[in-house]
Design an enzyme around this catalytic site. Structure first.
Site, PDB file in Angstrom:
ATOM      1  N   LYS A  36       0.838  -1.204   0.000  1.00  0.00           N
ATOM      2  CA  LYS A  36       0.000   0.000   0.000  1.00  0.00           C
ATOM      3  C   LYS A  36       0.875   1.257   0.000  1.00  0.00           C
ATOM      4  O   LYS A  36       0.658   2.198  -0.768  1.00  0.00           O
ATOM      5  CB  LYS A  36      -0.891  -0.024   1.254  1.00  0.00           C
ATOM      6  N   THR A 122     -12.316   4.720  16.183  1.00  0.00           N
ATOM      7  CA  THR A 122     -13.520   4.670  17.016  1.00  0.00           C
ATOM      8  C   THR A 122     -13.250   3.707  18.168  1.00  0.00           C
ATOM      9  O   THR A 122     -13.027   2.515  17.930  1.00  0.00           O
ATOM     10  CB  THR A 122     -14.721   4.197  16.174  1.00  0.00           C
ATOM     11  N   LYS A 200     -19.194   9.580  19.331  1.00  0.00           N
ATOM     12  CA  LYS A 200     -19.002   8.887  18.049  1.00  0.00           C
ATOM     13  C   LYS A 200     -19.915   7.667  17.961  1.00  0.00           C
ATOM     14  O   LYS A 200     -20.580   7.422  16.954  1.00  0.00           O
ATOM     15  CB  LYS A 200     -17.529   8.492  17.909  1.00  0.00           C
ATOM     16  N   GLY A 249     -33.799   0.037   2.083  1.00  0.00           N
ATOM     17  CA  GLY A 249     -32.857  -0.783   1.317  1.00  0.00           C
ATOM     18  C   GLY A 249     -32.708  -2.161   1.896  1.00  0.00           C
ATOM     19  O   GLY A 249     -33.592  -2.639   2.626  1.00  0.00           O
ATOM     20  N   GLY A 253     -24.861  -2.114   6.559  1.00  0.00           N
ATOM     21  CA  GLY A 253     -23.673  -2.937   6.787  1.00  0.00           C
ATOM     22  C   GLY A 253     -22.467  -2.024   6.740  1.00  0.00           C
ATOM     23  O   GLY A 253     -22.535  -0.882   7.199  1.00  0.00           O
ATOM     24  N   CYS A 256     -18.401   0.137   9.651  1.00  0.00           N
ATOM     25  CA  CYS A 256     -18.593   0.802  10.951  1.00  0.00           C
ATOM     26  C   CYS A 256     -19.865   0.416  11.694  1.00  0.00           C
ATOM     27  O   CYS A 256     -19.798   0.000  12.848  1.00  0.00           O
ATOM     28  CB  CYS A 256     -18.546   2.316  10.754  1.00  0.00           C
ATOM     29  N   LYS A 259     -20.102  -3.090  13.654  1.00  0.00           N
ATOM     30  CA  LYS A 259     -19.210  -3.257  14.817  1.00  0.00           C
ATOM     31  C   LYS A 259     -19.468  -2.179  15.876  1.00  0.00           C
ATOM     32  O   LYS A 259     -19.388  -2.457  17.075  1.00  0.00           O
ATOM     33  CB  LYS A 259     -17.738  -3.263  14.373  1.00  0.00           C
TER      34      LYS A 259
HETATM   35  P1  NAD Z   1      -8.685   0.419   7.582  1.00  0.00           P
HETATM   36  O1  NAD Z   1      -8.671  -1.014   7.894  1.00  0.00           O
HETATM   37  O2  NAD Z   1      -9.104   0.880   6.230  1.00  0.00           O
HETATM   38  O3  NAD Z   1      -7.253   1.058   7.876  1.00  0.00           O
HETATM   39  C1  NAD Z   1      -6.456   0.728   8.966  1.00  0.00           C
HETATM   40  C2  NAD Z   1      -5.011   0.710   8.508  1.00  0.00           C
HETATM   41  O4  NAD Z   1      -4.178   0.525   9.648  1.00  0.00           O
HETATM   42  C3  NAD Z   1      -4.682  -0.427   7.547  1.00  0.00           C
HETATM   43  O5  NAD Z   1      -4.134   0.117   6.360  1.00  0.00           O
HETATM   44  C4  NAD Z   1      -3.674  -1.281   8.307  1.00  0.00           C
HETATM   45  O6  NAD Z   1      -2.700  -1.876   7.473  1.00  0.00           O
HETATM   46  C5  NAD Z   1      -3.060  -0.249   9.232  1.00  0.00           C
HETATM   47  N1  NAD Z   1      -2.379  -0.806  10.387  1.00  0.00           N
HETATM   48  C6  NAD Z   1      -2.733  -1.865  11.160  1.00  0.00           C
HETATM   49  N2  NAD Z   1      -1.814  -2.056  12.132  1.00  0.00           N
HETATM   50  C7  NAD Z   1      -0.876  -1.096  11.982  1.00  0.00           C
HETATM   51  C8  NAD Z   1       0.321  -0.765  12.679  1.00  0.00           C
HETATM   52  N3  NAD Z   1       0.740  -1.484  13.726  1.00  0.00           N
HETATM   53  N4  NAD Z   1       1.053   0.270  12.248  1.00  0.00           N
HETATM   54  C9  NAD Z   1       0.657   0.990  11.167  1.00  0.00           C
HETATM   55  N5  NAD Z   1      -0.464   0.733  10.470  1.00  0.00           N
HETATM   56  C10 NAD Z   1      -1.222  -0.300  10.874  1.00  0.00           C
HETATM   57  O7  NAD Z   1      -9.638   1.075   8.697  1.00  0.00           O
HETATM   58  P2  NAD Z   1     -10.488   2.427   8.558  1.00  0.00           P
HETATM   59  O8  NAD Z   1     -11.763   2.137   7.869  1.00  0.00           O
HETATM   60  O9  NAD Z   1      -9.628   3.513   8.062  1.00  0.00           O
HETATM   61  O10 NAD Z   1     -10.858   2.673  10.092  1.00  0.00           O
HETATM   62  C11 NAD Z   1      -9.893   3.095  11.036  1.00  0.00           C
HETATM   63  C12 NAD Z   1     -10.639   3.543  12.289  1.00  0.00           C
HETATM   64  O11 NAD Z   1     -11.463   4.664  11.998  1.00  0.00           O
HETATM   65  C13 NAD Z   1     -11.558   2.483  12.896  1.00  0.00           C
HETATM   66  O12 NAD Z   1     -11.571   2.610  14.291  1.00  0.00           O
HETATM   67  C14 NAD Z   1     -12.918   2.871  12.339  1.00  0.00           C
HETATM   68  O13 NAD Z   1     -13.986   2.435  13.151  1.00  0.00           O
HETATM   69  C15 NAD Z   1     -12.814   4.381  12.340  1.00  0.00           C
HETATM   70  N6  NAD Z   1     -13.691   5.058  11.373  1.00  0.00           N
HETATM   71  C16 NAD Z   1     -13.857   4.536  10.139  1.00  0.00           C
HETATM   72  C17 NAD Z   1     -14.662   5.207   9.215  1.00  0.00           C
HETATM   73  C18 NAD Z   1     -14.874   4.647   7.826  1.00  0.00           C
HETATM   74  O14 NAD Z   1     -15.779   5.118   7.148  1.00  0.00           O
HETATM   75  N7  NAD Z   1     -14.092   3.697   7.368  1.00  0.00           N
HETATM   76  C19 NAD Z   1     -15.270   6.419   9.566  1.00  0.00           C
HETATM   77  C20 NAD Z   1     -15.054   6.926  10.837  1.00  0.00           C
HETATM   78  C21 NAD Z   1     -14.262   6.239  11.736  1.00  0.00           C
END
Ligand code: NAD
Length: 425
Positions: A36, A122, A200, A249, A253, A256, A259
């Site tokens: 990545k 989160t 949140k 719909g 799912g 977010c 979980k």
């Molecule tokens: P994601 O899985 O897309 O990204 C997480 C990243 O962290 C991955 O690329 C992974 O390789 C990396 N990672 C894991 N361990 C690591 C480490 N030790 N060092 C460095 N990088 C590491 O997750 P996301 O969807 O971006 O969500 C991240 C957080 O934000 C979660 O808590 C989620 O609930 C929250 N969140 C997500 C959204 C959303 O729409 N996706 C919106 C708001 C909040």
């Protein structure tokens, strides 16, 4: 401008890093996923997110955005370190904090004096306090800055949010984090860490509840001869309700809501409160997937055994390539288990579908329906609405369609000879 390091370059971390660079900050986005980081360093964004490619290119060209696999080195340099790490669901429904905790332990001896550690993942209420204890550094402030962006409009949401929330006990650190958002026109809410963390979950749980409510109303509308479009329009104009999240719909799912709702039930339980309302929302939503699978079975005369089901849309919603907890996959899995062959088309179809070898991937919407016994529309990609039903009629085996997102023009499809079933109408 303070230097910012983002640890975890996923949907949230990458959008956050690219947007902060756009706002003029020097940002390093770090991840343990070497492929990545290699791809991003070359300006190739590995996820589908409108506008993100341009911001990454802009940041790289301006020298304000860098990508690295060196967690320690990048964190050591930074004044402000963001954690954008996964917090998936643990077996008991609570949030699995192992990713966050592992990095906090790793950063203990790395962060520079005066640094600020900001949690954007989160996380359950109390995590900020636990992180402070684990870190054991009185010279490093811990701040909570939950993220509300939606996949599919992450850049727009980040740069034009409805609010920015910054929680923490150290007013100076909270102010420095809030300053990162100067240039963003939104109210900045400052509060204690616990409130920021709770808020949140409250937001996601309430949005999920609203969707479950409209899906339940859709079922009722079908039973009593009402039309969910008209009902949703009529209630959505009430400013106390609002028109968003009222599209019936296949059930919610994604990465977010599933979980986070379960984690909030668990947080409540640990606080001595039985969140029966939210448990009901989760259960009702889980049952809703089967309602759509049943519709497909029904339109096929009671069984899909040996039939070909064509699906339009596999991602959990339009605008993203994310398959995490996608309702479409759950519904298709049910139909597959009932003996159907599945051929799907999704505009973001890439190698990811290998994880579901029972699903054949077609190169176009029309190719997917060739010889099919029924078409199921499961994701609301706008391009589906513009497909000519006559073109589909020419190649499909039997003219049946279950529009699980109400995106097709019902009258047009009916007049093209289809047995059309929508949701809540
Ligand atoms: P994601 O899985 O897309 O990204 C997480 C990243 O962290 C991955 O690329 C992974 O390789 C990396 N990672 C894991 N361990 C690591 C480490 N030790 N060092 C460095 N990088 C590491 O997750 P996301 O969807 O971006 O969500 C991240 C957080 O934000 C979660 O808590 C989620 O609930 C929250 N969140 C997500 C959204 C959303 O729409 N996706 C919106 C708001 C909040």
């Amino acid at each position: 401008m303070p230097s910012v390091t983002i640890i975890g370059t996923g949907y949230v971390g990458l959008a956050t890093g690219a947007c902060f660079a756009h706002l003029g900050h020097d940002v390093v986005c770090v991840d343990i996923d070497e492929r990545k980081i290699d791809s991003l360093s070359r300006g190739v964004v590995p996820i589908v997110e409108p506008g993100l490619d341009d911001l990454v290119t802009e940041g790289l060209d301006a020298g304000r955005l860098q990508f690295s696999i060196d967690v320690d080195g990048s964190a050591r340099e930074a004044e402000i370190v963001f954690l954008c790490l996964p917090t998936p669901q643990a077996d008991d429904g609570s949030a699995d904090l192992s990713y966050v905790e592992a990095v906090v332990v790793q950063l203990r001896d790395v962060l520079r004096p005066g640094a600020i550690l900001v949690n954007k993942s989160t996380v359950p209420v109390g995590t900020g306090r636990r992180v402070r204890e684990q870190l054991g550094r009185s010279d490093v402030a811990v701040v909570s800055n939950p993220e509300f962006l939606r996949q599919g409009s992450a850049v727009r949401d980040f740069l034009h949010p409805s609010r920015v929330v910054v929680g923490g006990d150290d007013a100076a650190a909270v102010a420095r984090v809030a300053d990162l958002y100067s240039g963003v026109d939104a109210p900045i809410l400052r509060m204690n860490t616990e409130s920021a963390e709770a808020l949140k979950y409250a937001a996601n749980a309430l949005l999920a509840t609203k969707l479950t409510f409209i899906n339940a109303m859709a079922d009722i509308c079908e039973a009593v001869g009402a039309d969910i479009f008209q009902v949703a329009e009529g209630i959505g104009l009430d400013p106390r309700i609002g028109k968003d999240m009222l599209n019936a719909g296949p059930g919610w799912g994604g990465s977010c809501f599933p979980k986070d709702t379960r984690a909030l039930v668990k947080i409540a339980e640990q606080g001595g409160y039985d969140f029966a309302l939210l448990r009901g929302v989760i259960e009702t939503n889980d049952q809703h997937y089967a309602r759509i699978a049943d519709k497909v079975t029904e339109v096929c005369g009671g069984s899909v055994e040996g039939l070909k089901v064509a699906a339009w849309g596999v991602t959990f919603k339009a605008g993203t390539d994310d398959l995490r907890d996608s309702p479409a996959i759950k519904i298709l899995q049910m139909l597959h288990d009932a003996g159907a062959r599945i051929t799907a088309y999704d505009p973001t179809a890439r190698g990811k579908y290998v994880a579901h070898p029972w699903m054949e991937i077609a190169p176009s919407a029309v190719a997917a329906v060739e010889g099919a016994d029924v078409l199921a529309v499961l994701t609301e990609w706008p391009e589906f609405a513009s497909v000519d039903p006559h073109e589909v009629r020419d190649v499909i085996g039997a003219p049946r369609v279950v529009d699980g997102r109400n995106v097709l023009d019902r009258e047009r499809w009916r007049s093209a000879g289809f047995d059309y079933r929508g949701v809540g109408r």
